[in-house]
Design an enzyme around this catalytic site. Structure first.
Site, PDB file in Angstrom:
ATOM      1  N   LYS A 139       0.356  -0.815  17.105  1.00  0.00           N
ATOM      2  CA  LYS A 139      -0.665   0.242  16.012  1.00  0.00           C
ATOM      3  C   LYS A 139      -1.335   1.388  17.677  1.00  0.00           C
ATOM      4  CE  LYS A 139       0.650  -0.637  13.301  1.00  0.00           C
ATOM      5  NZ  LYS A 139       1.118   0.166  12.151  1.00  0.00           N
ATOM      6  N   TYR A 170       3.349  -5.559  18.325  1.00  0.00           N
ATOM      7  CA  TYR A 170       2.320  -5.091  16.805  1.00  0.00           C
ATOM      8  C   TYR A 170       0.910  -4.445  17.106  1.00  0.00           C
ATOM      9  CZ  TYR A 170       1.170  -3.961  11.998  1.00  0.00           C
ATOM     10  OH  TYR A 170      -0.642  -3.771  11.278  1.00  0.00           O
ATOM     11  N   ILE A 191       0.910  -1.965  -0.603  1.00  0.00           N
ATOM     12  CA  ILE A 191       0.053   0.273   0.115  1.00  0.00           C
ATOM     13  C   ILE A 191       0.698   1.427  -0.128  1.00  0.00           C
ATOM     14  CG2 ILE A 191      -2.051  -1.247   1.061  1.00  0.00           C
ATOM     15  CD1 ILE A 191      -0.304   0.542   3.721  1.00  0.00           C
TER      16      ILE A 191
END
Length: 310
Positions: free
Chosen positions: A200, A196, A42
């Site tokens: 975030k 992780y 992305i």
């Protein structure tokens, strides 16, 4: 003008207007992205879209060979030669400082900073931090701070940080950060996944506190969940090769996955939502912890201390 590219059933705000720039426009965007594991994703899709709109795009990446290949692809497909590579290793605070120094010497403006790079893996950064904490949060935190003055000099500018819905499973243990320089206590697969998720949550809280600190300025900031992208899922979670074609039927491709990033970077009229969390091109509620201003402020203060002593 361009409208948001996400189909109406995926993007309730798909009829909003998104800016397009004339070729040779001075608008500059820094995209921090990972191309180390493949010339896709992305981040590259985001950079390509910005280049097609006529912006000058700086690809900030660690791996020179792969990044230069991405630059070539983007220039070829977009017809825009104002796409360049600058080396940046978010796992090294020294590298972040070198990048910022080079950028500030060579680029007269910065309109959009996109904090897109991220890792899901074990190990330590060059400064001894847990990999997810060091790259996904501290690297972006320091980079944003170093470039903030340039952003403020360039009229209405934006900081966009790619978080994830997995932040809902995150938590922050400050005594653990102090003792272990990490968000988790181990290096197992379970610990890696938890690190992780925690990183975030850091992204969401960072955006919230950054917005509070930027109140009254011309800089706005946003964080977002890009959707679940089949390329990163296969890479990070070890999806069996035979299941990949099936996964593609249900998960977003990189082009679709980049749309909420582009929305936050370019859509007109979202400035009142600075500091908020987006998904599917619309404002969403983050987790309860992701709305905790006291937690966000403490994370900022701890992060400042960590980068100053490393």
């Amino acid at each position: 003008m361009h409208t948001c590219l996400i189909p109406p059933h995926l993007c309730p705000a798909s009829h909003c207007h998104i800016t397009t720039f004339s070729k040779g426009a001075v608008l500059c965007s820094v995209c921090c992205l990972s191309v180390d594991r493949g010339n896709c994703g992305i981040g590259k899709s985001t950079a390509l879209d910005l280049a097609k709109r006529g912006a000058r795009v700086i690809l900030a990446c660690r791996d020179k060979r792969r990044a230069e290949a991405a630059v070539y692809d983007i220039r070829t497909e977009s017809g825009n030669n104002q796409v360049v590579f600058m080396q940046l290793d978010l796992a090294s605070l020294e590298s972040v400082c070198r990048f910022a120094e080079t950028f500030l010497k060579t680029e007269p403006r910065l309109d959009i900073l996109i904090n897109n790079a991220g890792v899901l893996g074990s190990g330590r950064t060059k400064d001894g931090f847990g990999m997810a904490f060091g790259v996904n949060h501290l690297g972006h935190f320091l980079l944003t701070k170093l470039l903030l003055e340039r952003l403020q000099q360039c009229g209405s500018s934006r900081v966009v940080t790619v978080a994830a819905r997995l932040h809902c499973f995150g938590s922050i243990d400050f005594p653990l950060i102090d003792s272990e320089k990490d968000l988790v206590t181990g290096q197992s697969m379970c610990h890696t996944f938890k690190a992780y998720c925690n990183s975030k949550l850091c992204n969401v809280l960072f955006t919230r506190e950054l917005s509070n600190r930027l109140e009254g300025t011309n800089v706005t900031c946003y964080c977002l969940h890009p959707g679940v992208i089949h390329t990163s899922l296969c890479r990070n979670f070890g999806l069996p090769h035979l299941l990949t074609p099936i996964a593609k039927l249900f998960l977003l491709d990189p082009n679709m996955g980049s749309q909420t990033t582009l929305y936050c970077a370019l859509c007109e009229g979202i400035e009142p939502f600075s500091g908020r969390y987006f998904a599917n091109c619309s404002v969403q509620q983050p987790s309860v912890k992701g709305q905790d201003d006291a937690l966000a402020q403490k994370l900022w203060e701890v992060s400042e201390r960590l980068i100053s002593t490393s």
